[in-house]
Design a protein around this motif. Structure first.
Motif, PDB file in Angstrom:
ATOM      1  N   PRO A 104      33.466  41.298  33.811  1.00 15.78           N
ATOM      2  CA  PRO A 104      34.890  41.610  33.995  1.00 15.78           C
ATOM      3  C   PRO A 104      35.284  41.596  35.466  1.00 15.78           C
ATOM      4  O   PRO A 104      34.495  41.967  36.338  1.00 15.78           O
ATOM      5  N   VAL A 105      36.502  41.158  35.732  1.00 15.63           N
ATOM      6  CA  VAL A 105      37.049  41.134  37.090  1.00 15.63           C
ATOM      7  C   VAL A 105      38.265  42.046  37.125  1.00 15.63           C
ATOM      8  O   VAL A 105      39.203  41.872  36.342  1.00 15.63           O
ATOM      9  N   ASN A 106      38.236  43.017  38.029  1.00 19.36           N
ATOM     10  CA  ASN A 106      39.365  43.922  38.224  1.00 19.36           C
ATOM     11  C   ASN A 106      39.928  43.690  39.617  1.00 19.36           C
ATOM     12  O   ASN A 106      39.339  44.128  40.610  1.00 19.36           O
ATOM     13  N   PHE A 107      41.034  42.974  39.701  1.00 15.36           N
ATOM     14  CA  PHE A 107      41.600  42.636  41.005  1.00 15.36           C
ATOM     15  C   PHE A 107      42.074  43.875  41.773  1.00 15.36           C
ATOM     16  O   PHE A 107      42.220  43.814  42.995  1.00 15.36           O
ATOM     17  N   ASP A 108      42.293  44.980  41.078  1.00 18.97           N
ATOM     18  CA  ASP A 108      42.660  46.222  41.772  1.00 18.97           C
ATOM     19  C   ASP A 108      41.563  46.661  42.748  1.00 18.97           C
ATOM     20  O   ASP A 108      41.834  47.332  43.741  1.00 18.97           O
ATOM     21  N   ASP A 109      40.329  46.266  42.450  1.00 21.59           N
ATOM     22  CA  ASP A 109      39.206  46.679  43.300  1.00 21.59           C
ATOM     23  C   ASP A 109      39.275  46.054  44.692  1.00 21.59           C
ATOM     24  O   ASP A 109      38.635  46.546  45.624  1.00 21.59           O
ATOM     25  N   TYR A 110      40.039  44.981  44.837  1.00 21.82           N
ATOM     26  CA  TYR A 110      40.052  44.246  46.102  1.00 21.82           C
ATOM     27  C   TYR A 110      41.289  44.528  46.949  1.00 21.82           C
ATOM     28  O   TYR A 110      41.284  44.270  48.155  1.00 21.82           O
ATOM     29  N   GLY A 111      42.347  45.036  46.325  1.00 24.26           N
ATOM     30  CA  GLY A 111      43.525  45.439  47.091  1.00 24.26           C
ATOM     31  C   GLY A 111      44.232  44.333  47.847  1.00 24.26           C
ATOM     32  O   GLY A 111      44.835  44.570  48.888  1.00 24.26           O
ATOM     33  N   ASP A 112      44.146  43.095  47.335  1.00 23.57           N
ATOM     34  CA  ASP A 112      44.796  41.971  48.012  1.00 23.57           C
ATOM     35  C   ASP A 112      45.363  41.038  46.950  1.00 23.57           C
ATOM     36  O   ASP A 112      44.617  40.372  46.235  1.00 23.57           O
ATOM     37  N   ILE A 113      46.677  40.990  46.849  1.00 20.18           N
ATOM     38  CA  ILE A 113      47.302  40.182  45.798  1.00 20.18           C
ATOM     39  C   ILE A 113      47.100  38.684  45.999  1.00 20.18           C
ATOM     40  O   ILE A 113      47.276  37.890  45.075  1.00 20.18           O
ATOM     41  N   HIS A 114      46.688  38.294  47.204  1.00 18.37           N
ATOM     42  CA  HIS A 114      46.454  36.867  47.457  1.00 18.37           C
ATOM     43  C   HIS A 114      45.129  36.391  46.846  1.00 18.37           C
ATOM     44  O   HIS A 114      44.921  35.190  46.698  1.00 18.37           O
ATOM     45  N   ILE A 115      44.239  37.319  46.477  1.00 24.88           N
ATOM     46  CA  ILE A 115      42.954  36.929  45.888  1.00 24.88           C
ATOM     47  C   ILE A 115      43.138  36.276  44.522  1.00 24.88           C
ATOM     48  O   ILE A 115      42.629  35.172  44.293  1.00 24.88           O
ATOM     49  N   PRO A 116      43.868  36.885  43.572  1.00 25.35           N
ATOM     50  CA  PRO A 116      44.077  36.167  42.302  1.00 25.35           C
ATOM     51  C   PRO A 116      44.850  34.864  42.481  1.00 25.35           C
ATOM     52  O   PRO A 116      44.636  33.904  41.730  1.00 25.35           O
ATOM     53  N   ALA A 117      45.734  34.804  43.489  1.00 30.80           N
ATOM     54  CA  ALA A 117      46.474  33.564  43.749  1.00 30.80           C
ATOM     55  C   ALA A 117      45.523  32.453  44.177  1.00 30.80           C
ATOM     56  O   ALA A 117      45.615  31.311  43.709  1.00 30.80           O
ATOM     57  N   VAL A 118      44.582  32.770  45.055  1.00 26.63           N
ATOM     58  CA  VAL A 118      43.597  31.785  45.523  1.00 26.63           C
ATOM     59  C   VAL A 118      42.654  31.405  44.379  1.00 26.63           C
ATOM     60  O   VAL A 118      42.275  30.236  44.234  1.00 26.63           O
ATOM     61  N   ILE A 119      42.275  32.387  43.560  1.00 29.19           N
ATOM     62  CA  ILE A 119      41.383  32.113  42.427  1.00 29.19           C
ATOM     63  C   ILE A 119      42.024  31.119  41.462  1.00 29.19           C
ATOM     64  O   ILE A 119      41.364  30.203  40.951  1.00 29.19           O
ATOM     65  N   LEU A 120      43.317  31.253  41.220  1.00 29.42           N
ATOM     66  CA  LEU A 120      44.016  30.317  40.332  1.00 29.42           C
ATOM     67  C   LEU A 120      43.976  28.906  40.896  1.00 29.42           C
ATOM     68  O   LEU A 120      43.699  27.932  40.175  1.00 29.42           O
ATOM     69  N   LYS A 121      44.240  28.769  42.194  1.00 31.10           N
ATOM     70  CA  LYS A 121      44.190  27.437  42.821  1.00 31.10           C
ATOM     71  C   LYS A 121      42.775  26.873  42.770  1.00 31.10           C
ATOM     72  O   LYS A 121      42.576  25.677  42.540  1.00 31.10           O
TER      73      LYS A 121
END
Length: 487
Positions: free
Chosen positions: A347-364
């Protein structure tokens, strides 16, 4: 032995500078005797003809290369005709040489632009002012987003080099907007000329910009930073790199056989086909990585330190209002970590990283690592032809291409473009218009079967993507697939 005609004063300066450089142990030109050399240059600046000094260093480089290659020095710039380049291109006279090229993305998903000195013709055959304009014209397509430059130094010589005054003017002319989003500048195969140049320009270069420069002695050093196979490195540069390695090792290394490719993990999410993902995810048409990143981005708003605020109800889409969404890069280490978690089925919890640009980069990243682009290789030539279609018919032309996509590709593309259309609707806040999003996503949706897209292909690819985003409803309204979902 090659003879140089110098005044005794300039000869002494050259010997002193060369001695200061060669006596240093550090391999980074930015650190080689800077304090001693810098002090020397500053104190004697009025007495040194920098132009002649640079000329000397280039001639020494040429002589060394000639000995290393065991042949006479001759200027033979590598041919690099861009077959997609139109003679109507506003900078055809410069662009046709292939000096400046688009070379895919780096490991953070940032666009990579290369500058190859070996492709520069002699100075009397190239208008350097036009070269500067063309470089600016190219960068203007990317400066709103993070980008990377790779400078291949090999091939710069006394016959094709611009003047130092031109270089100084060029640096000053590229204002903050060009330097701010340049995240890395890789200088490949630096020589004493680069060391001299660094110390001449050091007073003009800010400390912050200087930290972006990385000096690489061998092409293999690029692999940890960039997608090496996309770089389209000139043959002359590759041959020079081999000569450097032979000189270093005394003999050529034995050719190593590449191990056979390993089969993907059952939980693999990146680098596998849409069909593989569908089969491994109980028939879901939308890949889990895309679904999760889109859902997360829609549910978030602004970042405060390492904390993210949830929004509910009608305000839920305000996560799309984050300025520069999809334009900014993220920590390479974090992207690798998330990438690994997804591929391991964890599982990946993007809240753990505190950076909204991380899921954006992951999608690209997910789109870019598909074995075949979402818009398919078969559509590449059709998409390139969009600029030749009358403006009033372009949306219809786009619709025809999209209608011809395989069903699964169509469903995933429709889901993605619907989301990007939503992002563009918040452009007053996030600054990401359909045009800006197209610059970011265009080359993640379509690329040629071999190599990276050329600079001349950018305009049609980005235009096609922009039309998809801006006219989403009109293009996708007439085809519905059973089981499709929208964000």
């Amino acid at each position: 032995m090659q003879m140089f005609h110098l005044t005794s004063q300039n000869w002494w300066c050259n010997c002193t500078v060369s001695r200061l450089i060669e006596n240093q142990e550090a391999s980074n030109p930015a650190n080689i005797g800077q304090q001693e050399l810098g002090l020397f240059l500053i104190e004697n600046m009025s007495e040194i003809d920098f132009e002649e000094l640079a000329e000397i260093e280039l001639q020494k480089d040429e002589a060394e290369h000639a000995i290393m290659e065991k042949r006479k020095t001759s200027f033979t710039p590598a041919a690099c005709e861009d077959t997609e380049l139109s003679i109507d291109h506003p900078y055809y006279d410069v662009a046709r040489h292939g000096i400046v090229q688009l070379a895919g993305d780096d490991n953070s998903g940032r666009r990579v632009i290369t500058f190859s000195c070996c492709r520069m013709p002699p100075s009397h055959q190239l208008n350097h002012s036009r070269l500067l304009e063309y470089l600016r014209y190219t960068l203007d397509q990317y400066v709103e987003n993070d980008y990377t430059l790779v400078y291949f130094h090999y091939g710069l010589n006394s016959r094709n080099k611009p003047s130092l005054n031109w270089l100084q003017s060029a640096y000053k002319e590229f204002d903050r907007k060009y330097k701010k989003n340049l995240k890395a500048l890789y200088v490949v195969h630096p020589t004493n000329f680069i060391k001299i140049l660094w110390n001449i320009f050091k007073p003009l270069i800010s400390h912050k910009f200087g930290k972006k420069i990385t000096y690489l002695n061998y092409l293999s050093d690029l692999r940890e930073h960039l997608k090496y196979d996309q770089l389209n490195i000139p043959e002359d540069v590759i041959r020079h790199d081999e000569n450097l390695r032979d000189k270093q090792k005394g003999r050529s290394p034995p050719s190593a056989k590449l191990p056979p490719p390993r089969p993907p993990l059952p939980t693999q999410q990146f680098g596998v086909s849409l069909q593989y993902l569908k089969d491994k995810n109980k028939g879901q048409l939308i890949p889990p990585v895309m679904k999760q990143t889109v859902s997360y981005l829609k549910s978030k708003v602004h970042t405060h330190g390492r904390h993210l605020e949830y929004l509910s109800g009608s305000a839920g889409n305000k996560g799309l209002r984050v300025e520069g969404l999809f334009r900014r890069s993220a920590s390479i280490q974090t992207i690798k970590e998330v990438h690994k978690l997804y591929n391991q089925g964890k599982p990946v919890n993007f809240d753990d990283y505190g950076d909204i640009h991380i899921p954006a980069v992951i999608l690209k990243t997910f789109l870019r690592e598909l074995p075949q682009p979402l818009l398919t290789f078969e559509s590449y030539d059709q998409i390139l032809g969009i600029t030749g279609v009358e403006s009033s018919l372009r949306v219809t032309s786009c619709k025809q291409v999209i209608q011809g996509l395989p069903e699964h590709n169509y469903v995933v593309l429709k889901y993605l473009i619907c989301f990007l259309h939503m992002v563009s609707q918040e452009s007053i806040y996030n600054k990401m218009t359909g045009s800006n999003l197209a610059c970011v996503f265009g080359l993640n949706l379509i690329w040629p079967p071999k190599g990276a897209s050329s600079l001349s292909a950018l305009n049609p690819l980005n235009l096609f993507t922009e039309l998809l985003i801006d006219f989403y409803s009109k293009i996708f309204s007439s085809r519905t697939v059973p089981g499709e979902i929208l964000p």
